[in-house]
Write a protein that holds these residues in place. Structure first.
Motif, short mmCIF file in Angstrom:
data_model
loop_
_atom_site.label_atom_id
_atom_site.label_comp_id
_atom_site.label_asym_id
_atom_site.label_seq_id
_atom_site.Cartn_x
_atom_site.Cartn_y
_atom_site.Cartn_z
N THR A 6 0.81 -1.22 0.00
CA THR A 6 0.00 0.00 0.00
C THR A 6 0.84 1.27 0.00
N LEU A 7 2.14 1.12 0.17
CA LEU A 7 3.02 2.29 0.23
C LEU A 7 3.71 2.52 -1.11
N SER A 8 4.03 3.75 -1.36
CA SER A 8 4.77 4.10 -2.56
C SER A 8 5.86 5.06 -2.18
N ALA A 9 7.04 4.83 -2.71
CA ALA A 9 8.16 5.72 -2.42
C ALA A 9 8.27 6.83 -3.45
N ARG A 67 6.82 9.65 3.31
CA ARG A 67 7.26 11.04 3.20
C ARG A 67 8.76 11.23 3.05
N VAL A 68 9.56 10.15 3.20
CA VAL A 68 11.01 10.33 3.15
C VAL A 68 11.58 9.95 1.79
N ASP A 69 12.66 10.61 1.42
CA ASP A 69 13.39 10.32 0.18
C ASP A 69 14.69 9.59 0.47
N LEU A 70 15.21 9.75 1.67
CA LEU A 70 16.46 9.14 2.12
C LEU A 70 16.25 8.75 3.57
N SER A 117 13.28 -1.70 0.11
CA SER A 117 12.43 -2.43 -0.82
C SER A 117 11.47 -1.50 -1.57
N LEU A 118 11.24 -0.32 -1.02
CA LEU A 118 10.42 0.69 -1.70
C LEU A 118 11.25 1.56 -2.63
N GLY A 119 12.56 1.34 -2.66
CA GLY A 119 13.43 2.13 -3.53
C GLY A 119 13.98 3.38 -2.87
N ILE A 120 13.82 3.51 -1.57
CA ILE A 120 14.35 4.65 -0.83
C ILE A 120 15.81 4.35 -0.45
N PRO A 121 16.76 5.20 -0.82
CA PRO A 121 18.15 4.98 -0.41
C PRO A 121 18.28 5.00 1.11
N VAL A 122 19.10 4.10 1.64
CA VAL A 122 19.26 3.99 3.09
C VAL A 122 20.74 3.97 3.47
N GLN A 127 25.79 4.22 -5.57
CA GLN A 127 26.28 3.20 -4.64
C GLN A 127 25.12 2.63 -3.84
N VAL A 128 24.24 3.48 -3.34
CA VAL A 128 23.11 3.04 -2.54
C VAL A 128 22.17 2.19 -3.38
N SER A 129 21.89 2.61 -4.61
CA SER A 129 20.99 1.85 -5.47
C SER A 129 21.55 0.47 -5.76
#
Length: 185
Positions: free
Chosen positions: A8-11, A90-93, A107-112, A158-160
């Motif tokens: 249900t979430l989208s990044a 709401r976060v991008d990173l 897993s949502l594609g947000i860099p961590v 690198q994160v991706s």
């Protein structure tokens, strides 16, 4: 990574004018050193990170620690966000310690970026976060930690790559027994 809640979430945050940084922490589960929060090791740097980050900063934490974190976040000019789904949406990173939100964000594609604590034992392997499949760069709270956090958060290639590798291995792990997985690595 097999978490139905994430369906249900989208990044996707297209159109956002500034990148939003998220900071989140696990609670102190005293099962072993690696289940403890890294918050005590990093809390002195959180205000500095927020002050130099060019966009909004959101703070989250496990429900068992959030009431402790919220006043620190507010003093640092960080918006406290208690709901995990709202936070991830709401976060991008994202910076995280040992919380599963790091893997959910990846897993949502947000860099961590994984934030280590001095009490996390490098010689003990629990798999995944410790130390086999970390979904992004890892940082220790020593030396030039702040500069490295900001530098790593902007090294998206690198994160991706790290995130894609972890996701692929996690997908493979779902299909294999533990023994088969060990042989594949």
């Amino acid at each position: 990574i097999g978490c139905p809640r994430l369906d249900t979430l989208s990044a996707s945050r297209e159109g956002a004018s500034e990148a939003t940084l998220g900071i989140t922490w696990h609670w102190d589960a005293y099962l072993c050193p690696e289940t403890r929060s890294a918050w005590p090791a990093w809390k002195g740097m959180v205000r500095a990170i927020a002050s130099v980050w060019p966009g909004p900063v959101l703070g989250h934490g496990h429900p068992r620690i959030f009431s402790t974190l919220a006043p620190h976040y507010e003093k640092a000019g960080i918006e406290p966000v208690p709901d995990a789904d709202d936070f991830l949406g709401r976060v991008d990173l994202l910076t995280f310690d040992n919380t599963s939100l790091g893997y959910e964000a990846a897993s949502l594609g947000i860099p961590v970026v994984a934030l280590n604590a001095p009490w996390y034992r490098r010689e003990v392997s629990h798999g995944l976060r410790f130390w086999d499949l970390v979904p992004g760069p890892e940082l220790d709270p020593t030396g030039d930690g702040l500069g490295r956090v900001l530098q790593n958060l902007t090294t998206s290639q690198q994160v991706s790559y790290s995130r894609a590798a972890v996701t692929a291995q996690a997908d493979m792990a779902r299909e294999m027994s533990a023994g088969e997985l060990q042989q594949a690595q």
